[in-house]
Write a protein that holds these residues in place. Sequence first.
Motif, PDB file in Angstrom:
ATOM      1  N   LEU A 243       0.831  -1.203   0.000  1.00  0.00           N
ATOM      2  CA  LEU A 243       0.000   0.000   0.000  1.00  0.00           C
ATOM      3  C   LEU A 243       0.868   1.256   0.000  1.00  0.00           C
ATOM      4  O   LEU A 243       0.611   2.211  -0.750  1.00  0.00           O
ATOM      5  CB  LEU A 243      -0.926  -0.011   1.219  1.00  0.00           C
ATOM      6  CG  LEU A 243      -1.741   1.256   1.481  1.00  0.00           C
ATOM      7  CD1 LEU A 243      -2.687   1.547   0.319  1.00  0.00           C
ATOM      8  CD2 LEU A 243      -2.513   1.121   2.792  1.00  0.00           C
ATOM      9  N   VAL A 244       1.895   1.255   0.841  1.00  0.00           N
ATOM     10  CA  VAL A 244       2.810   2.400   0.885  1.00  0.00           C
ATOM     11  C   VAL A 244       3.497   2.575  -0.478  1.00  0.00           C
ATOM     12  O   VAL A 244       3.653   3.705  -0.974  1.00  0.00           O
ATOM     13  CB  VAL A 244       3.857   2.206   2.003  1.00  0.00           C
ATOM     14  CG1 VAL A 244       4.911   3.308   1.960  1.00  0.00           C
ATOM     15  CG2 VAL A 244       3.162   2.200   3.369  1.00  0.00           C
ATOM     16  N   ALA A 245       3.883   1.469  -1.093  1.00  0.00           N
ATOM     17  CA  ALA A 245       4.517   1.540  -2.415  1.00  0.00           C
ATOM     18  C   ALA A 245       3.569   2.150  -3.439  1.00  0.00           C
ATOM     19  O   ALA A 245       3.970   2.992  -4.261  1.00  0.00           O
ATOM     20  CB  ALA A 245       4.943   0.147  -2.860  1.00  0.00           C
ATOM     21  N   ARG A 246       2.312   1.742  -3.396  1.00  0.00           N
ATOM     22  CA  ARG A 246       1.343   2.299  -4.345  1.00  0.00           C
ATOM     23  C   ARG A 246       1.200   3.806  -4.159  1.00  0.00           C
ATOM     24  O   ARG A 246       1.164   4.568  -5.131  1.00  0.00           O
ATOM     25  CB  ARG A 246      -0.018   1.618  -4.164  1.00  0.00           C
ATOM     26  CG  ARG A 246      -1.062   2.099  -5.161  1.00  0.00           C
ATOM     27  CD  ARG A 246      -2.431   1.550  -4.878  1.00  0.00           C
ATOM     28  NE  ARG A 246      -3.400   2.103  -5.830  1.00  0.00           N
ATOM     29  CZ  ARG A 246      -4.702   2.207  -5.622  1.00  0.00           C
ATOM     30  NH1 ARG A 246      -5.217   1.789  -4.474  1.00  0.00           N
ATOM     31  NH2 ARG A 246      -5.502   2.721  -6.528  1.00  0.00           N
ATOM     32  N   LEU A 247       1.130   4.244  -2.922  1.00  0.00           N
ATOM     33  CA  LEU A 247       0.957   5.675  -2.648  1.00  0.00           C
ATOM     34  C   LEU A 247       2.193   6.480  -3.051  1.00  0.00           C
ATOM     35  O   LEU A 247       2.070   7.578  -3.617  1.00  0.00           O
ATOM     36  CB  LEU A 247       0.626   5.876  -1.169  1.00  0.00           C
ATOM     37  CG  LEU A 247      -0.795   5.450  -0.792  1.00  0.00           C
ATOM     38  CD1 LEU A 247      -0.905   5.187   0.696  1.00  0.00           C
ATOM     39  CD2 LEU A 247      -1.810   6.511  -1.229  1.00  0.00           C
ATOM     40  N   HIS A 248       3.387   5.963  -2.765  1.00  0.00           N
ATOM     41  CA  HIS A 248       4.603   6.646  -3.227  1.00  0.00           C
ATOM     42  C   HIS A 248       4.629   6.715  -4.760  1.00  0.00           C
ATOM     43  O   HIS A 248       5.078   7.714  -5.342  1.00  0.00           O
ATOM     44  CB  HIS A 248       5.852   5.925  -2.721  1.00  0.00           C
ATOM     45  CG  HIS A 248       6.233   6.264  -1.312  1.00  0.00           C
ATOM     46  ND1 HIS A 248       6.416   7.565  -0.889  1.00  0.00           N
ATOM     47  CD2 HIS A 248       6.487   5.474  -0.226  1.00  0.00           C
ATOM     48  CE1 HIS A 248       6.762   7.569   0.395  1.00  0.00           C
ATOM     49  NE2 HIS A 248       6.800   6.314   0.824  1.00  0.00           N
ATOM     50  N   THR A 249       4.140   5.651  -5.406  1.00  0.00           N
ATOM     51  CA  THR A 249       4.113   5.635  -6.872  1.00  0.00           C
ATOM     52  C   THR A 249       3.156   6.691  -7.402  1.00  0.00           C
ATOM     53  O   THR A 249       3.476   7.407  -8.372  1.00  0.00           O
ATOM     54  CB  THR A 249       3.685   4.243  -7.377  1.00  0.00           C
ATOM     55  OG1 THR A 249       4.605   3.263  -6.900  1.00  0.00           O
ATOM     56  CG2 THR A 249       3.668   4.204  -8.898  1.00  0.00           C
ATOM     57  N   MET A 250       1.968   6.805  -6.791  1.00  0.00           N
ATOM     58  CA  MET A 250       1.024   7.838  -7.215  1.00  0.00           C
ATOM     59  C   MET A 250       1.621   9.236  -7.008  1.00  0.00           C
ATOM     60  O   MET A 250       1.440  10.137  -7.826  1.00  0.00           O
ATOM     61  CB  MET A 250      -0.277   7.703  -6.439  1.00  0.00           C
ATOM     62  CG  MET A 250      -1.127   6.481  -6.782  1.00  0.00           C
ATOM     63  SD  MET A 250      -1.682   6.472  -8.517  1.00  0.00           S
ATOM     64  CE  MET A 250      -0.455   5.406  -9.268  1.00  0.00           C
ATOM     65  N   HIS A 251       2.349   9.401  -5.894  1.00  0.00           N
ATOM     66  CA  HIS A 251       2.991  10.686  -5.645  1.00  0.00           C
ATOM     67  C   HIS A 251       4.048  10.966  -6.715  1.00  0.00           C
ATOM     68  O   HIS A 251       4.148  12.094  -7.244  1.00  0.00           O
ATOM     69  CB  HIS A 251       3.622  10.676  -4.248  1.00  0.00           C
ATOM     70  CG  HIS A 251       4.068  12.027  -3.788  1.00  0.00           C
ATOM     71  ND1 HIS A 251       5.145  12.219  -2.936  1.00  0.00           N
ATOM     72  CD2 HIS A 251       3.600  13.276  -4.063  1.00  0.00           C
ATOM     73  CE1 HIS A 251       5.290  13.510  -2.707  1.00  0.00           C
ATOM     74  NE2 HIS A 251       4.372  14.167  -3.375  1.00  0.00           N
ATOM     75  N   ALA A 252       4.820   9.937  -7.058  1.00  0.00           N
ATOM     76  CA  ALA A 252       5.851  10.103  -8.091  1.00  0.00           C
ATOM     77  C   ALA A 252       5.229  10.451  -9.436  1.00  0.00           C
ATOM     78  O   ALA A 252       5.748  11.302 -10.171  1.00  0.00           O
ATOM     79  CB  ALA A 252       6.678   8.822  -8.205  1.00  0.00           C
ATOM     80  N   ARG A 253       4.117   9.821  -9.769  1.00  0.00           N
ATOM     81  CA  ARG A 253       3.455  10.116 -11.041  1.00  0.00           C
ATOM     82  C   ARG A 253       2.969  11.564 -11.078  1.00  0.00           C
ATOM     83  O   ARG A 253       3.073  12.251 -12.093  1.00  0.00           O
ATOM     84  CB  ARG A 253       2.291   9.157 -11.282  1.00  0.00           C
ATOM     85  CG  ARG A 253       2.728   7.768 -11.767  1.00  0.00           C
ATOM     86  CD  ARG A 253       1.582   7.034 -12.417  1.00  0.00           C
ATOM     87  NE  ARG A 253       1.074   7.763 -13.577  1.00  0.00           N
ATOM     88  CZ  ARG A 253      -0.031   7.422 -14.244  1.00  0.00           C
ATOM     89  NH1 ARG A 253      -0.750   6.383 -13.847  1.00  0.00           N
ATOM     90  NH2 ARG A 253      -0.424   8.121 -15.282  1.00  0.00           N
ATOM     91  N   LEU A 294       4.007  -2.010 -10.326  1.00  0.00           N
ATOM     92  CA  LEU A 294       5.027  -0.983 -10.115  1.00  0.00           C
ATOM     93  C   LEU A 294       5.814  -0.735 -11.398  1.00  0.00           C
ATOM     94  O   LEU A 294       6.144   0.413 -11.729  1.00  0.00           O
ATOM     95  CB  LEU A 294       5.963  -1.392  -8.981  1.00  0.00           C
ATOM     96  CG  LEU A 294       7.097  -0.413  -8.657  1.00  0.00           C
ATOM     97  CD1 LEU A 294       6.547   0.975  -8.315  1.00  0.00           C
ATOM     98  CD2 LEU A 294       7.952  -0.942  -7.504  1.00  0.00           C
ATOM     99  N   ALA A 295       6.112  -1.803 -12.136  1.00  0.00           N
ATOM    100  CA  ALA A 295       6.826  -1.634 -13.404  1.00  0.00           C
ATOM    101  C   ALA A 295       6.002  -0.818 -14.392  1.00  0.00           C
ATOM    102  O   ALA A 295       6.531   0.059 -15.094  1.00  0.00           O
ATOM    103  CB  ALA A 295       7.180  -2.996 -13.997  1.00  0.00           C
TER     104      ALA A 295
END
Length: 418
Positions: A243-253, A294-295
């Motif tokens: 979940l944390v990874a998904r949120l960091h990814t959305m932030h990065a996008r 993630l990829a």
Amino acid sequence: MDRQATDPRDVVAGMLDDPRLLAAFAERDMGTLFRLLNHRGVSTRRLAADVGITQGRLYDYMNGKSRVEKLVLFEQIADAFHIPGQLLGLARRAWEPAEAREVHHSAQVPPDGDDLAAMDAFRTADRQTGGGRLYQAVVRHLSDRVAPRLVDADSGPQIFAAAAALTEMAGWMAHDSGQDALAARHFTRALPLARTSGDLPLAAHVAASSSHLALQAGEASQAAHWAMTGLDLAWRGPRIPALVARLHTMHARALAAASQHTPASHALEQAHRAVSDSADTDHPWLSPFDHAALASESALIMRDLERQDQALSHAENAVRLREDGRARSLALGRITLADIHIRRSDLDAAISVGNDLLSTSPTLGSVRVARQLDDLRRLLEPHKGYRPVRDYLARFGEARRARMLLLADIITPRGDAP
């Protein structure tokens, strides 16, 4: 195959485990039923004759110009094709053994309170067939099975979590149908339900979905806001690295969309670290965020940051990792890969991936995929002076016409909402 000789009863009997057919039954969508039978070799003449309607009326149903509404016609269809009455919301048919009715009911309709089983069934069908034809079934489950228990004093907070999770799922299915305003309303409703349940990871999960939707609308600052809101909720609840990874990814996008290169790269690094961690706990309501997801997101981030070589590596990895059962994810991954090839001026590679796309679940009921395919076509149009591109665009046009016919009953113009 002799289309006239194909018995629709045999076809239906062989497809009772097909999510597309089950979704059509759940939505009482007879146009989809007729299309599926026709694609399996049953002629339109046979279909019309067995049901007792004209071929013209049949074509109206198949093209989405009208829907079956009358009870007597549903009964004629059930009896003509031997569809168990329960699957169409009808009484047990005269030809239907009682024990067979019970088997079909238990296989397809979860008992009251079994919301996780319903969620898993909807999620499995959605991944393979797209959310367009499942949306009404999810909404019906919410209204018929979940809503009455929200006011039951004996239900406890878990019913609010179920309502939040299924409402969020309905939002994604609306998004997949191209109805983003409707999706936003579902996400807006899901968040307070999750908070009321006390389930902070679920609330963070809904915030991540809102971030994704804001990105699709081109609202990078709003997407970043929702990602940070989700991270705050996630850190206050049980530790769930995916979940944390998904949120960091959305932030990065969001940061990449705003051309903030260094912060975007930093957020993406945090996402990669988080997805590799071990989870302290599993969560029943959250959809998974794995290395393939993630990829896929990393490819989009690197593309927006104009690091096309890195974007290509991530996109190729996403397609390689995506399992066959995730038809929509595979299609979206291939669209991203072809997009990156075009940006790198490798038209032959783009066409190669594009050919794979033409065979990727042509019956996938996803308006989102159809629109991204149109975006890909627009990227190729300036290069149609190159013969292979011109030939591919011709094949693409034929495939698009067939896909649009299948989506005719659910697609709306861009920006429209029901």
